[in-house]
Design a protein around this motif. Structure first.
Motif, PDB file in Angstrom:
ATOM      1  N   TYR A   2       0.855  -1.187   0.000  1.00  0.00           N
ATOM      2  CA  TYR A   2       0.000   0.000   0.000  1.00  0.00           C
ATOM      3  C   TYR A   2       0.893   1.239   0.000  1.00  0.00           C
ATOM      4  CZ  TYR A   2      -3.397   3.508   1.347  1.00  0.00           C
ATOM      5  OH  TYR A   2      -4.181   4.638   1.371  1.00  0.00           O
ATOM      6  N   PRO A   3       0.588   2.225  -0.833  1.00  0.00           N
ATOM      7  CA  PRO A   3      -0.506   2.298  -1.812  1.00  0.00           C
ATOM      8  C   PRO A   3      -0.187   1.468  -3.049  1.00  0.00           C
ATOM      9  CG  PRO A   3       0.856   4.254  -1.950  1.00  0.00           C
ATOM     10  CD  PRO A   3       1.398   3.469  -0.792  1.00  0.00           C
ATOM     11  N   PRO A   4      -1.163   1.319  -3.965  1.00  0.00           N
ATOM     12  CA  PRO A   4      -0.918   0.561  -5.192  1.00  0.00           C
ATOM     13  C   PRO A   4       0.244   1.162  -5.975  1.00  0.00           C
ATOM     14  CG  PRO A   4      -3.257   1.004  -4.933  1.00  0.00           C
ATOM     15  CD  PRO A   4      -2.555   1.816  -3.889  1.00  0.00           C
ATOM     16  N   HIS A   5       1.035   0.285  -6.596  1.00  0.00           N
ATOM     17  CA  HIS A   5       2.243   0.736  -7.288  1.00  0.00           C
ATOM     18  C   HIS A   5       2.186   0.311  -8.751  1.00  0.00           C
ATOM     19  CE1 HIS A   5       6.532   1.022  -8.346  1.00  0.00           C
ATOM     20  NE2 HIS A   5       6.617   1.882  -7.353  1.00  0.00           N
ATOM     21  N   PRO A   6       2.617   1.170  -9.693  1.00  0.00           N
ATOM     22  CA  PRO A   6       2.559   0.832 -11.125  1.00  0.00           C
ATOM     23  C   PRO A   6       3.276  -0.473 -11.478  1.00  0.00           C
ATOM     24  CG  PRO A   6       3.005   3.163 -10.857  1.00  0.00           C
ATOM     25  CD  PRO A   6       3.054   2.563  -9.479  1.00  0.00           C
ATOM     26  N   THR A   7       4.473  -0.667 -10.924  1.00  0.00           N
ATOM     27  CA  THR A   7       5.227  -1.891 -11.230  1.00  0.00           C
ATOM     28  C   THR A   7       4.496  -3.126 -10.722  1.00  0.00           C
ATOM     29  OG1 THR A   7       7.313  -0.663 -11.126  1.00  0.00           O
ATOM     30  CG2 THR A   7       7.433  -3.075 -10.981  1.00  0.00           C
ATOM     31  N   PHE A   8       3.945  -3.029  -9.520  1.00  0.00           N
ATOM     32  CA  PHE A   8       3.207  -4.160  -8.952  1.00  0.00           C
ATOM     33  C   PHE A   8       1.969  -4.476  -9.790  1.00  0.00           C
ATOM     34  CE2 PHE A   8       4.836  -3.336  -4.348  1.00  0.00           C
ATOM     35  CZ  PHE A   8       6.098  -3.756  -4.749  1.00  0.00           C
ATOM     36  N   SER A   9       1.324  -3.424 -10.300  1.00  0.00           N
ATOM     37  CA  SER A   9       0.146  -3.631 -11.150  1.00  0.00           C
ATOM     38  C   SER A   9       0.517  -4.399 -12.411  1.00  0.00           C
ATOM     39  CB  SER A   9      -0.476  -2.286 -11.542  1.00  0.00           C
ATOM     40  OG  SER A   9      -1.013  -1.624 -10.433  1.00  0.00           O
ATOM     41  N   TYR A  10       1.630  -4.051 -12.981  1.00  0.00           N
ATOM     42  CA  TYR A  10       2.093  -4.743 -14.187  1.00  0.00           C
ATOM     43  C   TYR A  10       2.338  -6.220 -13.893  1.00  0.00           C
ATOM     44  CZ  TYR A  10       5.280  -6.206 -17.911  1.00  0.00           C
ATOM     45  OH  TYR A  10       5.881  -6.889 -18.931  1.00  0.00           O
ATOM     46  N   PHE A  11       3.021  -6.504 -12.805  1.00  0.00           N
ATOM     47  CA  PHE A  11       3.315  -7.895 -12.464  1.00  0.00           C
ATOM     48  C   PHE A  11       2.051  -8.669 -12.102  1.00  0.00           C
ATOM     49  CE2 PHE A  11       7.776  -6.522 -11.917  1.00  0.00           C
ATOM     50  CZ  PHE A  11       8.398  -7.556 -12.617  1.00  0.00           C
ATOM     51  N   LEU A  12       1.058  -7.979 -11.531  1.00  0.00           N
ATOM     52  CA  LEU A  12      -0.196  -8.656 -11.212  1.00  0.00           C
ATOM     53  C   LEU A  12      -0.828  -9.226 -12.479  1.00  0.00           C
ATOM     54  CD1 LEU A  12      -2.329  -9.359  -9.067  1.00  0.00           C
ATOM     55  CD2 LEU A  12      -3.418  -7.161  -9.542  1.00  0.00           C
ATOM     56  N   HIS A  13      -0.805  -8.467 -13.571  1.00  0.00           N
ATOM     57  CA  HIS A  13      -1.324  -8.973 -14.838  1.00  0.00           C
ATOM     58  C   HIS A  13      -0.507 -10.167 -15.327  1.00  0.00           C
ATOM     59  CE1 HIS A  13      -4.455  -6.056 -15.868  1.00  0.00           C
ATOM     60  NE2 HIS A  13      -3.702  -5.141 -15.304  1.00  0.00           N
ATOM     61  N   MET A  14       0.803 -10.103 -15.174  1.00  0.00           N
ATOM     62  CA  MET A  14       1.652 -11.214 -15.594  1.00  0.00           C
ATOM     63  C   MET A  14       1.328 -12.480 -14.796  1.00  0.00           C
ATOM     64  SD  MET A  14       3.389  -9.978 -18.081  1.00  0.00           S
ATOM     65  CE  MET A  14       1.881  -9.037 -18.406  1.00  0.00           C
ATOM     66  N   PHE A  15       1.118 -12.320 -13.503  1.00  0.00           N
ATOM     67  CA  PHE A  15       0.775 -13.473 -12.657  1.00  0.00           C
ATOM     68  C   PHE A  15      -0.562 -14.085 -13.097  1.00  0.00           C
ATOM     69  CE2 PHE A  15       3.207 -11.109  -9.106  1.00  0.00           C
ATOM     70  CZ  PHE A  15       4.404 -11.686  -9.498  1.00  0.00           C
ATOM     71  N   HIS A  16      -1.552 -13.237 -13.343  1.00  0.00           N
ATOM     72  CA  HIS A  16      -2.862 -13.723 -13.770  1.00  0.00           C
ATOM     73  C   HIS A  16      -2.766 -14.479 -15.092  1.00  0.00           C
ATOM     74  CE1 HIS A  16      -5.139 -10.412 -11.319  1.00  0.00           C
ATOM     75  NE2 HIS A  16      -4.740 -11.416 -10.569  1.00  0.00           N
ATOM     76  N   LEU A  17      -2.082 -13.889 -16.048  1.00  0.00           N
ATOM     77  CA  LEU A  17      -1.978 -14.501 -17.369  1.00  0.00           C
ATOM     78  C   LEU A  17      -1.202 -15.809 -17.317  1.00  0.00           C
ATOM     79  CD1 LEU A  17      -1.324 -11.313 -19.530  1.00  0.00           C
ATOM     80  CD2 LEU A  17      -3.387 -12.727 -19.537  1.00  0.00           C
ATOM     81  N   TYR A  18      -0.172 -15.860 -16.483  1.00  0.00           N
ATOM     82  CA  TYR A  18       0.599 -17.105 -16.381  1.00  0.00           C
ATOM     83  C   TYR A  18      -0.257 -18.219 -15.784  1.00  0.00           C
ATOM     84  CZ  TYR A  18       4.178 -20.496 -15.220  1.00  0.00           C
ATOM     85  OH  TYR A  18       4.909 -21.665 -15.124  1.00  0.00           O
ATOM     86  N   LEU A  19      -0.963 -17.932 -14.691  1.00  0.00           N
ATOM     87  CA  LEU A  19      -1.806 -18.955 -14.069  1.00  0.00           C
ATOM     88  C   LEU A  19      -2.900 -19.410 -15.029  1.00  0.00           C
ATOM     89  CD1 LEU A  19      -2.234 -17.575 -10.425  1.00  0.00           C
ATOM     90  CD2 LEU A  19      -0.786 -19.469 -11.183  1.00  0.00           C
TER      91      LEU A  19
END
Length: 410
Positions: A374-391
Motif C-alpha cells: 500500500y498504496p498501489p504501485h505501477p510496477t506491482f500492477s504490471y506484475f499482477l497482470h503477468m501473474f494472472h496470465l501465467y496462471l
C-alpha cells in the motif's frame, strides 16, 4: 461407546478440515483482539441502510460518507440486520465477531470443495486457503460486503457439486443480490447447468435469477425503478484510479477511457468464447466437427435436450467456475483491495493443478504481495497482470478438454 464411535467415524474424514478451522478460529480471535480495526466503509454502509430503515426507498437518496449506495437490494437487507444486531452499527467488535463466523463458514465450504478434488490438487491447496494476510484483513478488520457475496457464491458451488441445482441457483441469486461482481461466474453457471440438465432449464434458471433480483427490489422499484437500476447495476460505473491495484501503470486518461473499457470487455468475451471452444467439447477437434456437422458439436449439445439430469464430477464444476471467474478478473476494469476476496480462494486450485507448482506458488506469493503493498504501485500492477496470465495459461495447458458428461462421478 457406540455413540462415541459414530462421532469419530463422522469426524475422522474431516479431521484435516476441522484442524484448519480450529487454527483459523484461534488466529481470527487474536487478530480481532490484537489488531486495530480500520474504518473504511462500515460507517457508510450503516448510513446507507439507515435511510432505508427510516422509510426512504428511493435509491438515489441512499448514501453515506463515501458516496451513494451502489449495491443491489440484498446488500441493504443483510446490512440492515447487521445494523440492528450491532446496536445501530456502533458495536464494531460484535460486527468483527460475526464476520469471523462468516470467515469460518466460507473457509469450511471452500475446504470441502477442495476435499472433493484433492486427487487433482492435493492437501497443499487446502493449506494455502488459510495463508492470506490480506483476506484475513478484508474479513475481520474491514467488514466489507465482498466476503458476504463470495461466501454465498462458494456455498452455491458446493451445492452444485452435491447436484442440488435448484438450491444452488437460489443461493447464487442471493450472492448476486449482495454485489454485482458475482455476474463474473454467470457464464460458467449457465454452461454447467446446460451440461447437467439441458438448455431449456438453463434458460429457465436465467429467468429465475432475473425475477429473483426484481422481487427483492420491489420496495425500491416501486418508488424509483430507474434510480435503483442505475445505482444497483451500474455497468458504466467510474472507479477512482488511486484505489486500482491492477491499473496503476496506465495514464489516467486511458484508465477512464470508454474505448479502453470496451477493449477489456471484448477481450473478456473473446476469452470466454475461447474457453467454450477449446475446453467445452466432446473430445473431437473443431475441424472434424465443422467437416461432419457444419457446426461445433458443443453448440449441437447446447441445443439438444436429450442429455439431461447428468451428474457432473466435482472437478468439471470447480475448473469451469474458477477459470471463468479468473478470466473476468484478468480483464477487470479495476481491482480494489477488497476485490481480492473475489478470487483468492481459487488461487490454490491454479497453483496445485498440473505441473510447475513451484513457479505457480511464486505467482501466488507475488499476487498476495501486490495486494498487501500500500498504496498501489505501477510496477506491482504490471506484475499482477503477468501473474494472472501465467496462471490462466498454465491452467489451459493442464486441462486439454472438459467432458460435459463424465463417465464416472466422484
Amino acid at each position: 461407546m457406540s455413540s462415541f464411535g459414530t462421532i469419530v467415524r463422522i469426524l475422522r474424514p474431516r479431521a484435516d478440515i476441522l484442524g484448519l478451522l480450529l487454527v483459523e478460529l484461534i488466529v481470527g480471535i487474536i487478530i480481532i483482539e490484537k489488531r486495530s480495526y480500520t474504518e473504511i466503509d462500515w460507517i457508510a454502509y450503516m448510513q446507507e441502510v439507515e435511510g432505508f430503515l427510516k422509510g426512504d426507498w428511493n435509491y438515489l437518496n441512499l448514501k453515506g460518507d463515501t458516496g451513494p449506495l451502489v449495491y443491489p437490494a440484498g446488500f441493504v437487507y443483510i446490512y440492515s440486520a447487521l445494523y440492528y444486531i450491532t446496536d445501530l452499527g456502533k458495536n464494531i467488535k460484535l460486527g468483527q465477531q460475526i464476520f469471523l463466523g462468516l470467515y469460518l463458514l466460507n473457509l469450511f465450504t471452500v475446504l470441502n470443495i477442495y476435499k472433493r478434488i484433492k486427487n487433482h490438487t492435493g492437501i497443499l491447496a487446502m493449506v494455502l486457503c488459510c495463508l492470506s494476510y490480506r483476506v484475513h484483513s478484508i474479513f475481520l478488520l474491514r467488514l466489507f460486503n465482498d466476503p458476504i457475496a463470495i461466501t454465498f457464491m462458494h456455498l452455491s458451488i458446493w451445492l452444485m457439486i452435491k447436484n442440488k441445482w435448484a438450491l444452488a441457483i437460489i443461493v447464487y441469486s442471493i450472492a448476486l443480490s449482495v454485489k454485482m461482481n458475482i455476474l463474473l461466474y454467470l457464464p460458467g453457471v449457465l454452461l454447467l447447468l446446460n451440461w447437467s440438465k439441458n438448455y431449456r432449464l438453463m434458460v429457465l434458471a436465467l429467468l429465475y435469477i432475473i425475477v429473483f433480483q426484481i422481487i427483492i427490489a420491489i420496495p425500491f422499484l416501486s418508488v424509483n425503478p430507474s434510480g435503483y437500476l442505475v445505482r444497483a447495476f451500474d455497468f458504466g460505473r467510474k472507479f477512482e484510479m488511486k484505489w486500482s491495484v491492477n491499473m496503476q501503470f496506465l495514464p489516467l486518461d486511458i484508465f477512464l477511457s470508454s474505448k479502453f473499457h470496451l477493449l477489456l470487455l471484448v477481450s473478456h468475451v473473446g476469452c470466454l468464447i475461447w474457453f467454450l471452444i477449446s475446453k467445452a467439447s466432446d473430445g473431437n477437434t473443431i475441424k472434424e466437427r465443422l467437416q461432419s456437422l457444419n457446426l461445433p458439436s458443443s453448440v449441437k449439445e447446447f441445443i439438444s435436450p436429450k442429455n439431461q439430469n447428468k451428474t457432473l464430477d466435482s472437478f468439471t464444476i470447480v475448473f469451469t467456475l474458477f477459470t471463468i471467474n479468473l478470466i473476468g478478473i484478468t480483464f477487470a476494469r479495476s481491482l480494489h483491495y477488497q476485490f481480492y476476496s473475489w478470487y483468492f480462494y481459487s488461487l490454490p486450485f491454479f497453483v496445485c493443478l498440473g505441473t510447475k507448482t513451484h513457479v505457480k506458488l511464486a505467482c501466488f506469493i507475488g499476487i498476495e504481495s501486490v495486494f498487501i503493498a500500500y498504496p498501489p504501485h505501477p510496477t506491482f500492477s504490471y506484475f499482477l497482470h503477468m501473474f494472472h496470465l501465467y496462471l490462466l495459461s498454465r491452467t489451459f495447458l493442464a486441462v486439454k478438454k472438459l467432458t460435459p458428461y463424465p463417465h464416472k462421478t466422484d
